[in-house]
Design a protein around this motif. Structure first.
Motif, PDB file in Angstrom:
ATOM      1  N   CYS A 176      28.493  19.551 -21.880  1.00 29.06           N
ATOM      2  CA  CYS A 176      29.764  18.989 -22.363  1.00 29.06           C
ATOM      3  C   CYS A 176      30.475  18.229 -21.251  1.00 29.06           C
ATOM      4  O   CYS A 176      31.699  18.338 -21.079  1.00 29.06           O
ATOM      5  CB  CYS A 176      30.662  20.109 -22.890  1.00 29.06           C
ATOM      6  N   GLU A 234      36.266  21.641 -30.521  1.00 28.12           N
ATOM      7  CA  GLU A 234      35.030  21.154 -31.132  1.00 28.12           C
ATOM      8  C   GLU A 234      34.307  22.289 -31.861  1.00 28.12           C
ATOM      9  O   GLU A 234      33.817  22.122 -32.987  1.00 28.12           O
ATOM     10  CB  GLU A 234      34.124  20.566 -30.042  1.00 28.12           C
ATOM     11  N   LYS A 266      34.961  23.335 -35.506  1.00 28.04           N
ATOM     12  CA  LYS A 266      34.389  22.568 -36.612  1.00 28.04           C
ATOM     13  C   LYS A 266      33.163  23.256 -37.208  1.00 28.04           C
ATOM     14  O   LYS A 266      32.716  22.896 -38.297  1.00 28.04           O
ATOM     15  CB  LYS A 266      33.991  21.167 -36.127  1.00 28.04           C
ATOM     16  N   SER A 267      32.616  24.224 -36.496  1.00 29.41           N
ATOM     17  CA  SER A 267      31.421  24.934 -36.951  1.00 29.41           C
ATOM     18  C   SER A 267      31.824  26.207 -37.682  1.00 29.41           C
ATOM     19  O   SER A 267      32.805  26.858 -37.310  1.00 29.41           O
ATOM     20  CB  SER A 267      30.550  25.282 -35.732  1.00 29.41           C
ATOM     21  N   SER A 316      27.738  29.766 -36.806  1.00 28.08           N
ATOM     22  CA  SER A 316      27.225  28.526 -36.203  1.00 28.08           C
ATOM     23  C   SER A 316      26.009  27.975 -36.931  1.00 28.08           C
ATOM     24  O   SER A 316      25.050  27.512 -36.311  1.00 28.08           O
ATOM     25  CB  SER A 316      26.875  28.764 -34.724  1.00 28.08           C
ATOM     26  N   ASN A 317      26.052  28.062 -38.268  1.00 28.03           N
ATOM     27  CA  ASN A 317      24.923  27.583 -39.085  1.00 28.03           C
ATOM     28  C   ASN A 317      23.612  28.246 -38.667  1.00 28.03           C
ATOM     29  O   ASN A 317      22.569  27.609 -38.509  1.00 28.03           O
ATOM     30  CB  ASN A 317      24.804  26.058 -39.007  1.00 28.03           C
ATOM     31  N   ILE A 341      19.545  20.254 -37.902  1.00 29.84           N
ATOM     32  CA  ILE A 341      20.871  20.165 -38.534  1.00 29.84           C
ATOM     33  C   ILE A 341      22.000  20.523 -37.570  1.00 29.84           C
ATOM     34  O   ILE A 341      23.170  20.214 -37.829  1.00 29.84           O
ATOM     35  CB  ILE A 341      20.974  21.090 -39.767  1.00 29.84           C
ATOM     36  N   HIS A 342      21.667  21.161 -36.469  1.00 36.28           N
ATOM     37  CA  HIS A 342      22.727  21.676 -35.609  1.00 36.28           C
ATOM     38  C   HIS A 342      23.421  20.576 -34.822  1.00 36.28           C
ATOM     39  O   HIS A 342      22.780  19.624 -34.348  1.00 36.28           O
ATOM     40  CB  HIS A 342      22.171  22.742 -34.658  1.00 36.28           C
ATOM     41  N   THR A 343      24.721  20.751 -34.681  1.00 33.11           N
ATOM     42  CA  THR A 343      25.567  19.810 -33.962  1.00 33.11           C
ATOM     43  C   THR A 343      26.036  20.421 -32.640  1.00 33.11           C
ATOM     44  O   THR A 343      25.831  21.605 -32.379  1.00 33.11           O
ATOM     45  CB  THR A 343      26.800  19.462 -34.808  1.00 33.11           C
ATOM     46  N   ARG A 344      26.690  19.607 -31.858  1.00 39.05           N
ATOM     47  CA  ARG A 344      27.258  20.131 -30.619  1.00 39.05           C
ATOM     48  C   ARG A 344      28.291  21.217 -30.920  1.00 39.05           C
ATOM     49  O   ARG A 344      28.401  22.200 -30.186  1.00 39.05           O
ATOM     50  CB  ARG A 344      27.900  19.007 -29.804  1.00 39.05           C
ATOM     51  N   ALA A 345      29.035  21.062 -31.996  1.00 31.56           N
ATOM     52  CA  ALA A 345      30.006  22.084 -32.388  1.00 31.56           C
ATOM     53  C   ALA A 345      29.308  23.418 -32.637  1.00 31.56           C
ATOM     54  O   ALA A 345      29.803  24.479 -32.225  1.00 31.56           O
ATOM     55  CB  ALA A 345      30.762  21.648 -33.640  1.00 31.56           C
ATOM     56  N   ASP A 346      28.150  23.378 -33.298  1.00 32.46           N
ATOM     57  CA  ASP A 346      27.386  24.605 -33.538  1.00 32.46           C
ATOM     58  C   ASP A 346      26.940  25.243 -32.220  1.00 32.46           C
ATOM     59  O   ASP A 346      27.002  26.462 -32.056  1.00 32.46           O
ATOM     60  CB  ASP A 346      26.146  24.315 -34.394  1.00 32.46           C
TER      61      ASP A 346
END
Length: 510
Positions: A316, A337, A340-341, A345-346, A376-381
């Protein structure tokens, strides 16, 4: 004249100098960081002179910030990160530019050598030294003996981190029971060094420093040190204590059964009691308290907050760059950030053992990992998963302690990790208990050090005043559906930790 107190909180990442009034209110604080060097696998080193430099700079910054009359400052106390092994020569000189800090794991051969002839379980049950044994000071001294014979041969005393600062302040080489209890040769029940353990390790008693009470005045600041710091020579120096015990005092955990959660570079859950919590399998680590007759028993993550710092520095960096431009805290940007997850965390799981496993884990070679990583995972996750993983690691510690003693249904959070509202909710949900945030927050260790100084110099009659200084700012209740989810995830967490321990062992053989 209004008596004022300076407290130093010498942590793994830097020193915080704090100014307190005689009632225990923090007027202001100033922080100065220093670096840790990692010259080899498992080696974690710092320069003692960097500690002193940070003490000087943070103190001068504090004086400049507050414009306090230096003549009003009558005493000082210090909290220091544990398990230090600073070799001081017979001539009083520092023998190594760098010294291994508490998390340094180089002394593996020395541990094996000692426990070839002496029961490791007996050693633990005597000392309460529940970290991985190689972390403890005596084994680091044995490493000097085996690998740096010239250093070892010239040792007069081996002292701890905060004791080095006290030495620079007064010229006196001594420690206190709380710090001595991390030496690897301290008998918890007897509150003294163990001749049997020193003999078993082949270490002479004279290299261990004199032990005085945490509230003892060990001297006054020397003229040279006073000039560097911008203070007067009238300032009385109180011995202080190890960070675990000072923080316990500042977090109100100085009476039977009180519990708190420290969220710093390393993160732990600790209980205060008149009997040490000793258990040969999970091995809570126990320190003699700065409060006579009490112990602080805990389980921890070696690199709790350090994991989140690693996340900031390695994954980050743009948040850190943005924070520099805007004046915001990079960690605030990260947790914003992460919000948002969703919970879980999915289905991304993080194990926070970047600093290695603890005795309650299957292997010291356990290292961290992200599991279930998907496109599918994002930085938020990823950020939220790191927060949840650290929380679940601490939940594993809490569950062990719950099995040993009664734990209240409220947990006081102290340290940097307590500042995030999102993280406070995650802790409440993972722990399945109410989480409290008070005004003391990151000042717990400093308050403990200041309290030692206040009691030691007669400003306070006892430590009871600390309770009234805590003002509860938030009481976070767990959310039932989140508790249920994290309960299910804990089963996965434990399975993953065991598997990662096995993988860590295999990697060491490659």
């Amino acid at each position: 004249m209004e008596q004022k107190i300076i407290a130093w909180d010498l942590g793994t990442g830097g020193n915080k100098a704090s100014l307190y009034d005689s009632d225990g209110n923090c007027i202001a604080a100033a922080f100065m960081s220093y670096n840790t060097a990692y010259p080899a696998h498992g080696w974690h080193e710092q320069k003692p002179e960097d500690w002193w430099d940070a003490i000087v700079k943070s103190t001068r910054l504090l004086l400049e910030k507050t414009k306090v009359d230096k003549n009003d400052i009558t005493c000082c106390g210090i909290s220091g990160h544990s398990l230090g092994a600073v070799p001081i020569g017979r001539d009083g000189a520092l023998l190594r530019e760098f010294t291994p800090i508490w998390s340094d794991g180089r002394a593996t051969k020395q541990v094996a050598g000692v426990f070839k002839n002496y029961s490791e379980e007996k050693w633990y049950m005597t000392t309460g030294n529940g970290f991985t044994p190689m972390f403890y000071s005596a084994f680091k001294i044995l490493w000097y003996k085996d690998n740096e014979p010239d250093v070892y041969r010239n040792i007069g005393k081996v002292i701890g981190t905060k004791d080095y600062v006290n030495y620079k302040l007064t010229g006196r080489l001594c420690t206190d029971p709380s710090y001595a209890s991390g030496s690897g040769v301290w008998d918890l029940e007897k509150w003294e060094y163990s001749p049997e353990l020193m003999d078993a390790m082949g270490l002479p008693a004279e290299i261990f420093p004199e032990v005085v009470a945490s509230t003892d005045v060990i001297g006054q600041i020397s003229k040279e040190a006073a000039d560097e710091l911008g203070l007067t020579t009238n300032v009385k120096v109180v011995s202080g204590g190890v960070d675990n015990s000072c923080m316990a005092l500042g977090a109100k955990a100085f009476k039977e059964g009180r519990v708190y959660n420290s969220l710093g570079s390393s993160s732990w859950i600790a209980v205060s009691s008149q009997k040490p919590l000793l258990e040969a399998n999970s091995r809570p680590y126990v320190f003699s308290h700065v409060v006579p007759g009490y112990f602080a028993s805990a389980l921890c993550l070696t690199a709790g907050g350090t994991c989140f710092r690693w996340m900031r520095d390695q994954m980050c960096r743009e948040f850190a760059e943005e924070a520099e431009k805007t004046g915001e805290d990079a960690y605030d940007l990260m947790t914003r950030e992460a919000a948002k997850s969703p919970v879980g965390s999915n289905k991304l799981l993080f194990n926070p053992s970047l600093g290695g496993g603890m005795p309650m884990d299957r292997s010291y070679n356990l290292r961290g990992a992200f599991m279930g990583l998907d496109l599918i995972h994002t930085r938020a996750d990823v950020i939220r998963a790191s927060m949840e993983g650290i929380s679940m690691g601490l939940r594993a510690c809490l569950d062990k302690l719950r099995g040993m003693t009664d734990i209240a249904d409220e947990m006081l959070l102290v340290g940097g990790g307590s500042k995030s509202a999102l993280w406070r909710q995650i802790y409440a949900d993972v722990y399945k208990m109410h989480v409290l945030k008070s005004n003391i927050d990151e000042q717990a260790a400093a308050l403990g050090a200041a309290a030692c100084a206040a009691v030691g110099t007669g400003i306070w009659p006892d430590f009871d005043k600390i309770d009234s200084l805590h003002k509860i700012e938030e009481n976070v209740a767990p959310i039932p559906e989140n508790m249920e989810y994290y309960d299910r995830m804990m089963k996965v967490y434990h399975k993953a930790s065991d598997s990662l321990s096995d993988i860590g062992d295999m990697l060491m053989e490659v």
